[in-house]
Motif scaffolding. Structure first.
Motif, PDB file in Angstrom:
ATOM      1  N   VAL A 160       0.828  -1.217   0.000  1.00  0.00           N
ATOM      2  CA  VAL A 160       0.000   0.000   0.000  1.00  0.00           C
ATOM      3  C   VAL A 160       0.857   1.260   0.000  1.00  0.00           C
ATOM      4  O   VAL A 160       0.397   2.330   0.400  1.00  0.00           O
ATOM      5  N   THR A 161       2.080   1.151  -0.465  1.00  0.00           N
ATOM      6  CA  THR A 161       2.958   2.317  -0.474  1.00  0.00           C
ATOM      7  C   THR A 161       2.465   3.368  -1.471  1.00  0.00           C
ATOM      8  O   THR A 161       1.744   3.064  -2.421  1.00  0.00           O
ATOM      9  N   THR A 162       2.873   4.602  -1.262  1.00  0.00           N
ATOM     10  CA  THR A 162       2.456   5.698  -2.146  1.00  0.00           C
ATOM     11  C   THR A 162       3.404   5.810  -3.336  1.00  0.00           C
ATOM     12  O   THR A 162       4.590   5.451  -3.235  1.00  0.00           O
ATOM     13  N   PRO A 163       2.922   6.328  -4.464  1.00  0.00           N
ATOM     14  CA  PRO A 163       3.826   6.551  -5.605  1.00  0.00           C
ATOM     15  C   PRO A 163       4.970   7.494  -5.256  1.00  0.00           C
ATOM     16  O   PRO A 163       6.091   7.322  -5.750  1.00  0.00           O
ATOM     17  N   ASP A 167       8.924   6.612  -5.662  1.00  0.00           N
ATOM     18  CA  ASP A 167       9.844   7.454  -6.436  1.00  0.00           C
ATOM     19  C   ASP A 167      11.062   7.849  -5.599  1.00  0.00           C
ATOM     20  O   ASP A 167      12.196   7.880  -6.100  1.00  0.00           O
ATOM     21  N   GLN A 168      10.830   8.156  -4.317  1.00  0.00           N
ATOM     22  CA  GLN A 168      11.929   8.537  -3.432  1.00  0.00           C
ATOM     23  C   GLN A 168      12.919   7.391  -3.280  1.00  0.00           C
ATOM     24  O   GLN A 168      14.142   7.590  -3.328  1.00  0.00           O
ATOM     25  N   ILE A 173      18.138   4.553  -4.761  1.00  0.00           N
ATOM     26  CA  ILE A 173      18.789   3.394  -5.374  1.00  0.00           C
ATOM     27  C   ILE A 173      19.626   3.824  -6.571  1.00  0.00           C
ATOM     28  O   ILE A 173      20.781   3.404  -6.738  1.00  0.00           O
ATOM     29  N   ALA A 174      19.070   4.692  -7.405  1.00  0.00           N
ATOM     30  CA  ALA A 174      19.770   5.140  -8.610  1.00  0.00           C
ATOM     31  C   ALA A 174      21.036   5.919  -8.274  1.00  0.00           C
ATOM     32  O   ALA A 174      21.975   5.954  -9.075  1.00  0.00           O
TER      33      ALA A 174
END
Length: 264
Positions: A160-163, A167-168, A173-174
């Protein structure tokens, strides 16, 4: 290696020192909510310290071979540099492995332990082989694009995580350097079993796990809780492997309870 360099360590507040060690392959930025909230309105409930670990964020990787023992010794040197004799050491996932290594190597400097979404057991042969696959691939490509291609964030976050949070996490990770990713994977693959270390602990301990954590599930957290003489388990409903990011208020409340037990 010189550890820490000033930009790689953030701290806030006064009171009981609390070092929070981040997960792979993120950085200390994952602790932003705890860094802000744990010291409390007056700033005197805790001295929260969030270092970047070797190679991640603003921390140098150095030239040493992969070893979580070295990472634990980095934490001891960090305490030295800050004039801190004893502290609560906490970590999530890889950070938890480092916290357990610290408990083994520097038990006299520990006044409490926080183990979040992590496990005491060593890697299986299959898991270790997969770590080496990732390490070799990111070095060969000089890129962490593989982590995006394999969508590792899907395994880190609950259903149920938020978009916005997804993105964060993808951005952190990137930003991970390939050499740090490889070093960390090989260090984690080489770690031993920490069960005996946990069974011998003499400090208050908090074990926290997301109810939907697929990487280090509730059973792993329960095993650690059963091993530790003075441990309390908090299962955070409906979140995955990154419980302090997914449910910061619940996570922070559990850490505050640990600090209360340490200070009692």
């Amino acid at each position: 290696m010189t550890f820490p360099s000033a930009p790689s360590v953030r701290e806030n507040g006064t009171g009981t020192p609390l070092v929070l060690l981040h997960a792979y392959p993120l950085s200390a930025l994952m602790w932003a909510a705890q860094l802000e909230r744990l010291p409390g309105p007056a700033g005197d409930l805790a001295r929260v310290i969030t270092p970047d670990q070797r190679g991640f964020g603003d921390a140098e990787l150095g030239v040493d071979g992969p070893s979580l023992d070295l990472a634990a010794d980095d934490v001891a040197r960090l305490l030295d540099s800050l004039g801190i004799e004893r502290a609560v050491i906490g970590g999530l996932s890889m950070g938890g492995y480092v916290a357990m290594a610290f408990a083994r190597r520097h038990p006299e400097r520990l006044c409490g332990l926080l183990l979040a979404d992590t496990k005491a057991t060593a890697d299986t042969e299959q898991a270790s082989a997969n770590r080496e696959r990732i390490a070799a691939a990111v070095l060969a490509r000089d890129s962490v694009r593989l982590l995006a291609e394999e969508r590792i964030e899907d395994g880190l976050l609950g259903p149920v995580t938020t978009p916005e949070l997804a993105d964060q996490v993808r951005a952190m990770i990137a930003a991970a350097p390939p050499k740090a990713v490889a070093w960390a994977q090989r260090a984690m693959a080489a770690r031993g079993d920490s069960s005996q270390v946990l069974a011998g602990l003499a400090v208050p301990t908090a074990v926290i796990v997301g109810e939907a954590d697929a990487l280090t599930p509730v059973a792993d957290a329960q095993l650690m809780t059963d091993l530790i003489p003075d441990a309390e388990l908090t299962v955070v409903p409906a979140v995955g492997h990154l419980s302090p990011l997914e449910a910061p208020e619940t996570f922070t409340a559990a850490v505050r309870e640990l600090l209360r037990r340490v200070e009692a």
